[in-house]
Motif scaffolding. Structure first.
Motif, PDB file in Angstrom:
ATOM      1  N   SER A 258     -25.651 -48.714  21.090  1.00  0.00           N
ATOM      2  CA  SER A 258     -25.827 -47.735  20.367  1.00  0.00           C
ATOM      3  C   SER A 258     -25.955 -46.655  21.119  1.00  0.00           C
ATOM      4  CB  SER A 258     -27.635 -47.819  19.254  1.00  0.00           C
ATOM      5  OG  SER A 258     -28.541 -48.310  19.929  1.00  0.00           O
TER       6      SER A 258
ATOM      7  N   CYS B 199     -23.461 -43.045  20.378  1.00  0.00           N
ATOM      8  CA  CYS B 199     -23.173 -42.402  18.918  1.00  0.00           C
ATOM      9  C   CYS B 199     -22.704 -41.035  18.624  1.00  0.00           C
ATOM     10  CB  CYS B 199     -24.679 -42.612  18.088  1.00  0.00           C
ATOM     11  SG  CYS B 199     -25.659 -41.500  19.780  1.00  0.00           S
TER      12      CYS B 199
ATOM     13  N   LEU C 192     -15.161 -40.685  17.926  1.00  0.00           N
ATOM     14  CA  LEU C 192     -16.951 -41.223  18.138  1.00  0.00           C
ATOM     15  C   LEU C 192     -16.968 -40.390  18.256  1.00  0.00           C
ATOM     16  CD1 LEU C 192     -16.515 -44.631  20.917  1.00  0.00           C
ATOM     17  CD2 LEU C 192     -16.590 -44.956  18.335  1.00  0.00           C
TER      18      LEU C 192
ATOM     19  N   TYR D 162     -21.425 -58.120  16.501  1.00  0.00           N
ATOM     20  CA  TYR D 162     -22.098 -57.349  15.452  1.00  0.00           C
ATOM     21  C   TYR D 162     -22.640 -56.564  16.624  1.00  0.00           C
ATOM     22  CZ  TYR D 162     -27.323 -59.137  16.508  1.00  0.00           C
ATOM     23  OH  TYR D 162     -28.448 -58.894  17.214  1.00  0.00           O
TER      24      TYR D 162
ATOM     25  N   SER E 224     -21.653 -54.017  18.694  1.00  0.00           N
ATOM     26  CA  SER E 224     -20.479 -53.251  19.578  1.00  0.00           C
ATOM     27  C   SER E 224     -19.188 -53.137  18.190  1.00  0.00           C
ATOM     28  CB  SER E 224     -19.655 -53.656  20.815  1.00  0.00           C
ATOM     29  OG  SER E 224     -19.713 -54.479  20.305  1.00  0.00           O
ATOM     30  N   GLN E 225     -19.683 -53.628  17.105  1.00  0.00           N
ATOM     31  CA  GLN E 225     -18.538 -53.428  16.266  1.00  0.00           C
ATOM     32  C   GLN E 225     -18.234 -52.304  15.349  1.00  0.00           C
ATOM     33  OE1 GLN E 225     -19.588 -55.516  12.191  1.00  0.00           O
ATOM     34  NE2 GLN E 225     -18.770 -57.504  13.479  1.00  0.00           N
ATOM     35  N   HIS E 226     -18.494 -51.273  15.735  1.00  0.00           N
ATOM     36  CA  HIS E 226     -18.510 -49.490  15.096  1.00  0.00           C
ATOM     37  C   HIS E 226     -17.169 -49.839  16.532  1.00  0.00           C
ATOM     38  CE1 HIS E 226     -21.583 -48.335  18.123  1.00  0.00           C
ATOM     39  NE2 HIS E 226     -21.114 -47.719  17.405  1.00  0.00           N
TER      40      HIS E 226
ATOM     41  N   GLN F 286     -14.643 -51.493  16.018  1.00  0.00           N
ATOM     42  CA  GLN F 286     -13.177 -51.119  14.425  1.00  0.00           C
ATOM     43  C   GLN F 286     -12.092 -50.150  14.805  1.00  0.00           C
ATOM     44  OE1 GLN F 286     -15.805 -51.048  12.344  1.00  0.00           O
ATOM     45  NE2 GLN F 286     -16.083 -53.505  11.217  1.00  0.00           N
ATOM     46  N   THR F 287     -13.287 -48.519  15.568  1.00  0.00           N
ATOM     47  CA  THR F 287     -12.517 -47.640  15.915  1.00  0.00           C
ATOM     48  C   THR F 287     -10.910 -47.451  16.670  1.00  0.00           C
ATOM     49  OG1 THR F 287     -15.115 -46.513  15.672  1.00  0.00           O
ATOM     50  CG2 THR F 287     -13.256 -45.036  16.911  1.00  0.00           C
TER      51      THR F 287
END
Length: 436
Positions: free
Chosen positions: A210, A213, A332, A401, A403-405, A408-409
């Motif tokens: 997290s 960000c 990001l 789950y 670091s999924q974002h 995906q990026t």
């Protein structure tokens, strides 16, 4: 007497603000107590600084900001100026009382240039002012008497920061750059809302992902920070604040994977890249290729090339590893601190700086290098031992789950670049066939 006192107060406040702006630059942020003084003098900065808060952020903001960090617009402004002193003055100029004298100087310079026989002198001056020429035009229309080219209330501050005051003939280019940067930041502060607060850096496994960000700053690798320090006074070395920025910290040789990733953000980013590469390859729907140019040392590469392989085996080159990472960070909304130019030289500097991380990842069996046939480039992949570890505790949540974002990026950026470059290649072929 009143005017003299006002000028003295302005000069005193400006010197105090410059000291705070220097601290802001060299650490990447300021504690809220210090920032309050800065915002009182330059209110427009409130929309240009990134608030940092302690605790969780869910829905409404909970608690007050305990720090403020640099934002991408402020970093971009620095890269457009020739030195730190110009950046400090540009930020001071967000206060209309401070920039009033500088606008008078620019107005006088324009009238002076307009009276010359060569019209190109005025044209060049307007070009140097850029968008700030709008401010000067208003001054020209509203000031019937030509302002005098004299030293202003901040003349000593200007000399301290630049080596000369802005009324000097030699300072005309600097005056134009400062006003141009100030105009851009002023317009941005008027058009946008204050930035959404982000949390303090949490280096535990629970919150590690997290940290990545939007609005965060990622400090350049240590070797590049050292290069910046060579250009700065010894008394003010760059020291990124580890509670606010993603910055590499020393790690002992017995550290666990989690400890390495918490203290070495570039390790985590590169490890995650290889994890995405491995997961993508397992889908049998193309994938990401990290290759070593022929003739380079696999354990100390000056550059790694990146390509995307399509389902049918075709490959599209995406450039170097540094190219990909810079694009990823842009997606990001994470800015590189303190700065990195978009030039080929800047990209190569980052590629060379990444080399030491590649060496360490290979030594720790996080990455592995596979030789290819004669004349063919070898390639980098995730090490099988580390791949297994990513699906087991304690790494499974982090590489699953949490670091999924990020994953995906990475994949979406690579796929989009593949599609765009393939379509462009097809379009060029059609145009060439039409020409023939």
């Amino acid at each position: 007497m009143v005017a003299v006192d006002k000028d003295c107060n302005m000069a005193s406040h400006a010197q105090g603000c410059c000291q705070l702006l220097s601290q802001l630059w060299f650490s990447g942020g300021l504690a809220a107590s210090k920032t309050a003084v800065l915002l009182a003098a330059i209110p427009a900065l409130e929309k240009l600084l990134q608030p940092i808060v302690a605790g969780n952020i869910e829905g409404d903001l909970k608690g007050e900001s305990n720090a403020y960090c640099l934002s991408e617009p402020l970093l971009n402004t620095y890269s457009e100026l020739s030195q730190l002193g110009e950046w400090q003055l540009a930020l001071l100029g967000l206060n209309p009382e401070v920039r009033a004298h500088w606008l008078n100087l620019a107005t006088a310079r324009c009238r002076e240039a307009g009276a010359m026989s060569d019209p190109q002198v005025l044209v060049k001056l307007i070009q140097q002012l850029g968008s700030a020429s709008d401010w000067v035009l208003v001054q020209l229309e509203n000031t019937p008497v030509t302002p005098q080219i004299t030293a202003g209330p901040l003349a000593q501050t200007e000399r301290d920061l630049l080596g000369h005051s802005l009324n000097d003939n030699a300072a005309i280019p600097a005056l134009c750059r400062i006003l141009r940067a100030c105009f851009t930041l002023h317009a941005l502060s008027e058009q946008t809302q204050a930035l959404t607060p982000i949390q303090l850096i949490d280096n535990t496994a629970k919150q590690l992902a997290s940290n990545w960000c939007r609005g965060r700053l990622l400090a350049l690798p240590e070797s590049l920070l050292s290069e910046f320090n060579l250009k700065q006074p010894i008394k003010s070395p760059l020291k990124p604040h580890a509670d606010w920025l993603l910055v590499s910290q020393p790690v002992n040789t017995e550290a666990t994977y989690i400890q390495h990733f918490a203290q070495q953000p570039w390790w985590f980013l590169l490890s995650l890249l290889s994890f995405v590469q491995d997961a993508w390859a397992a889908e049998n729907r193309g994938g990401l290729l990290l290759t070593l140019p022929v003739g380079q040392n696999a354990f100390a590469p000056s550059q790694i090339n990146v390509a995307v392989q399509g389902i049918e085996g075709d490959e599209v080159n995406l450039g170097s590893l540094a190219d990909l990472l810079v694009q990823l960070l842009s997606e990001l909304n994470i800015a590189l601190y303190p700065a990195l130019t978009n030039s080929a030289e800047g990209t190569q500097q980052l590629n060379r700086a990444l080399s030491s991380f590649i060496t360490e990842l290979l030594a720790k069996k996080i990455w592995q290098f596979t030789e290819a046939g004669r004349g063919e480039p070898g390639h980098y992949r995730i090490h099988p031992e580390f791949s297994d570890a990513c699906y087991s505790l304690p790494l499974a949540p982090l590489f699953g789950y949490k670091s999924q974002h990020l994953q995906q990026t990475i994949k979406q950026l690579a796929q989009a670049s593949y599609t765009n470059k393939k379509n462009a290649r097809a379009g060029n072929r059609i145009n060439l066939e039409g020409f023939l």
